[in-house]
Design a protein around this motif. Sequence first.
Motif, mmCIF file in Angstrom:
data_model
loop_
_atom_site.group_PDB
_atom_site.id
_atom_site.type_symbol
_atom_site.label_atom_id
_atom_site.label_comp_id
_atom_site.label_asym_id
_atom_site.label_seq_id
_atom_site.Cartn_x
_atom_site.Cartn_y
_atom_site.Cartn_z
ATOM 1 N N LYS A 1 0.774 -1.101 -0.001
ATOM 2 C CA LYS A 1 -0.066 0.049 -0.223
ATOM 3 C C LYS A 1 0.780 1.251 -0.002
ATOM 4 O O LYS A 1 1.767 1.455 0.831
ATOM 5 N N GLN A 2 0.520 2.199 -0.882
ATOM 6 C CA GLN A 2 1.129 3.352 -1.154
ATOM 7 C C GLN A 2 0.992 4.403 0.049
ATOM 8 O O GLN A 2 -0.464 4.288 0.568
ATOM 9 N N TRP A 3 1.808 5.122 0.513
ATOM 10 C CA TRP A 3 1.486 6.115 1.550
ATOM 11 C C TRP A 3 0.723 7.251 0.858
ATOM 12 O O TRP A 3 1.136 7.525 -0.133
ATOM 13 N N GLN A 4 -0.330 7.763 1.593
ATOM 14 C CA GLN A 4 -1.121 8.603 1.201
ATOM 15 C C GLN A 4 -0.312 10.058 0.512
ATOM 16 O O GLN A 4 0.316 10.452 1.513
ATOM 17 N N GLY A 5 -0.498 10.250 -0.586
ATOM 18 C CA GLY A 5 0.402 11.757 -0.883
ATOM 19 C C GLY A 5 1.565 11.345 -1.770
ATOM 20 O O GLY A 5 1.967 12.280 -2.440
ATOM 21 N N TRP A 6 1.871 10.231 -1.915
ATOM 22 C CA TRP A 6 2.907 9.609 -2.902
ATOM 23 C C TRP A 6 2.446 9.952 -4.438
ATOM 24 O O TRP A 6 1.228 9.847 -4.701
ATOM 25 N N GLY A 7 3.247 10.134 -5.285
ATOM 26 C CA GLY A 7 2.774 10.042 -6.534
ATOM 27 C C GLY A 7 2.649 8.664 -7.012
ATOM 28 O O GLY A 7 3.125 7.833 -6.538
ATOM 29 N N PRO A 8 1.779 8.619 -8.246
ATOM 30 C CA PRO A 8 1.716 7.158 -8.753
ATOM 31 C C PRO A 8 3.128 6.310 -9.098
ATOM 32 O O PRO A 8 3.783 6.587 -9.849
ATOM 33 N N GLY A 9 3.034 5.155 -8.436
ATOM 34 C CA GLY A 9 4.347 4.453 -8.557
ATOM 35 C C GLY A 9 5.489 4.972 -8.172
ATOM 36 O O GLY A 9 6.582 4.242 -8.307
ATOM 37 N N GLU A 10 5.219 5.930 -7.259
ATOM 38 C CA GLU A 10 6.786 6.336 -6.718
ATOM 39 C C GLU A 10 7.198 5.789 -5.536
ATOM 40 O O GLU A 10 6.296 5.288 -4.659
ATOM 41 N N GLN A 11 8.501 5.409 -5.525
ATOM 42 C CA GLN A 11 8.975 4.610 -4.564
ATOM 43 C C GLN A 11 9.992 5.360 -3.828
ATOM 44 O O GLN A 11 10.805 6.009 -4.501
ATOM 45 N N ALA A 12 10.341 5.006 -2.604
ATOM 46 C CA ALA A 12 11.227 5.751 -1.835
ATOM 47 C C ALA A 12 12.525 5.112 -2.102
ATOM 48 O O ALA A 12 12.609 3.802 -2.243
ATOM 49 N N GLU A 13 13.834 6.009 -1.978
ATOM 50 C CA GLU A 13 15.072 5.542 -2.283
ATOM 51 C C GLU A 13 15.906 5.634 -1.171
ATOM 52 O O GLU A 13 15.757 6.523 -0.321
ATOM 53 N N GLN A 14 16.826 4.575 -1.198
ATOM 54 C CA GLN A 14 17.650 4.886 0.126
ATOM 55 C C GLN A 14 18.888 5.724 -0.042
ATOM 56 O O GLN A 14 19.467 5.588 -1.007
ATOM 57 N N HIS A 15 18.988 6.631 0.951
ATOM 58 C CA HIS A 15 20.114 7.610 0.903
ATOM 59 C C HIS A 15 20.590 7.352 2.465
ATOM 60 O O HIS A 15 20.008 7.003 3.135
ATOM 61 N N TYR A 16 21.988 8.042 2.458
ATOM 62 C CA TYR A 16 22.535 8.236 3.540
ATOM 63 C C TYR A 16 22.868 9.656 4.040
ATOM 64 O O TYR A 16 23.459 10.271 3.343
ATOM 65 N N LEU A 17 22.729 9.909 5.446
ATOM 66 C CA LEU A 17 23.360 11.167 5.909
ATOM 67 C C LEU A 17 24.540 10.886 6.259
ATOM 68 O O LEU A 17 24.900 9.933 7.376
ATOM 69 N N VAL A 18 25.743 11.590 5.795
ATOM 70 C CA VAL A 18 26.977 11.151 6.116
ATOM 71 C C VAL A 18 27.745 12.368 7.011
ATOM 72 O O VAL A 18 27.600 13.533 6.743
ATOM 73 N N GLU A 19 28.324 12.051 7.960
ATOM 74 C CA GLU A 19 29.093 13.006 8.685
ATOM 75 C C GLU A 19 30.411 12.290 9.287
ATOM 76 O O GLU A 19 30.457 11.088 9.359
ATOM 77 N N PRO A 20 31.581 12.989 9.585
ATOM 78 C CA PRO A 20 31.803 14.280 9.096
ATOM 79 C C PRO A 20 31.558 14.741 7.432
ATOM 80 O O PRO A 20 32.057 13.699 6.769
ATOM 81 N N ARG A 21 31.069 15.936 7.122
ATOM 82 C CA ARG A 21 30.845 16.210 5.585
ATOM 83 C C ARG A 21 32.031 16.014 4.920
ATOM 84 O O ARG A 21 31.893 16.114 3.905
ATOM 85 N N VAL A 22 33.172 16.343 5.447
ATOM 86 C CA VAL A 22 34.326 16.720 4.996
ATOM 87 C C VAL A 22 34.861 15.208 4.053
ATOM 88 O O VAL A 22 35.551 15.197 3.161
ATOM 89 N N LEU A 23 34.414 14.077 4.612
ATOM 90 C CA LEU A 23 34.939 12.826 4.122
ATOM 91 C C LEU A 23 33.577 12.159 3.402
ATOM 92 O O LEU A 23 33.619 10.818 3.068
ATOM 93 N N ALA A 24 32.791 12.842 3.008
ATOM 94 C CA ALA A 24 31.528 12.471 2.252
ATOM 95 C C ALA A 24 31.489 12.076 0.913
ATOM 96 O O ALA A 24 30.726 11.496 0.080
ATOM 97 N N GLY A 25 32.868 12.664 0.226
ATOM 98 C CA GLY A 25 33.061 12.309 -1.330
ATOM 99 C C GLY A 25 32.252 13.365 -2.119
ATOM 100 O O GLY A 25 31.734 14.412 -1.639
ATOM 101 N N GLY A 26 32.724 13.483 -3.593
ATOM 102 C CA GLY A 26 32.302 14.532 -4.075
ATOM 103 C C GLY A 26 30.952 15.039 -4.298
ATOM 104 O O GLY A 26 30.507 16.050 -3.951
ATOM 105 N N GLY A 27 30.235 14.074 -4.513
ATOM 106 C CA GLY A 27 28.555 14.369 -4.623
ATOM 107 C C GLY A 27 28.423 14.929 -6.030
ATOM 108 O O GLY A 27 28.936 14.739 -6.997
ATOM 109 N N ASP A 28 27.065 15.282 -6.268
ATOM 110 C CA ASP A 28 26.515 15.638 -7.638
ATOM 111 C C ASP A 28 26.878 17.190 -7.715
ATOM 112 O O ASP A 28 26.335 18.000 -7.163
ATOM 113 N N ILE A 29 27.435 17.383 -8.873
ATOM 114 C CA ILE A 29 28.153 18.862 -9.151
ATOM 115 C C ILE A 29 27.088 19.668 -9.421
ATOM 116 O O ILE A 29 27.102 20.740 -9.415
#
Length: 264
Positions: free
Chosen positions: A4-32
């Motif tokens: 069952k989709q959570w109310q308010g999600w877009g049609p077919g939209e699925q959550a993606e796994q991300h990570y909060l990284v700290e310290p930020r200085v060692l998090a890697g380049g990221g999306d330019i």
Amino acid sequence: MTKKQWQGWGPGEQAEQHYLVEPRVLAGGGDIRHVSEFLRASGWRDKSTAGGPLFLESPDRTVRIAYDPYVLPGGWTIHGKATGHQDEWWANLGRQTPVEIVAGLTDALTRPRSAHAPNVWAPLQEQRWRTAPDAGHVTATSPDKTAWMQFHQMPNGDAMWWSGAKDQQGNGWTAQFTPSTPMHLVQAFSTALASPEPVMRPRGRVPHSSQIRTTSVSVLPSQLSAWQQARVQAARAATWARNWTANRPRTTARPHATTHHARR
């Protein structure tokens, strides 16, 4: 059995796994795009060639920013032309410099300079970085000793700012600023460098390091897009406000006596 989709999600939209990284200085380049989209929204010209490195130029053509991952060591190059009382200057930031820290510097290029005298050390001291003076230079080190900021006085009298981060495995990045780099830009960099806020990275883009801490979060694609657009919209609004203020017609009120005489 269907999920069952959570109310308010877009049609077919699925959550993606991300990570909060700290310290930020060692998090890697990221999306330019965190850097480039903000600059484009601030009126910078995109002069990149198809399939080539990123290349952006400020509206007044005095500053150029390039990101080239195709050469060694690669990374960010920021070049300011000589203008008036400002000498030519350069800043080089390694490819693994987190984009959130790069943006601390590049975002500052889109804003008016503060009237207050810049202080590069202040943001570091607020986050309890330790400062150690030595012969010819002063170095501030983060509490976990993963990052540093150094002012180096060379024998010829020139001063250079050097910064970076490194984990116990030797992974990291460095950044260098020429002596002529405007101090308010170096302070903007040190502010982003010392920020205790974690940064977000998608699954598969988190560096392997024993010195980082991660928190798993589920994020919807629409949420990521909304956060990115909010940053872009803020840049557009600030640019519009500056242009409107600079271009609005100036009117001078007539003296009261003249107005009174005209009415009579």
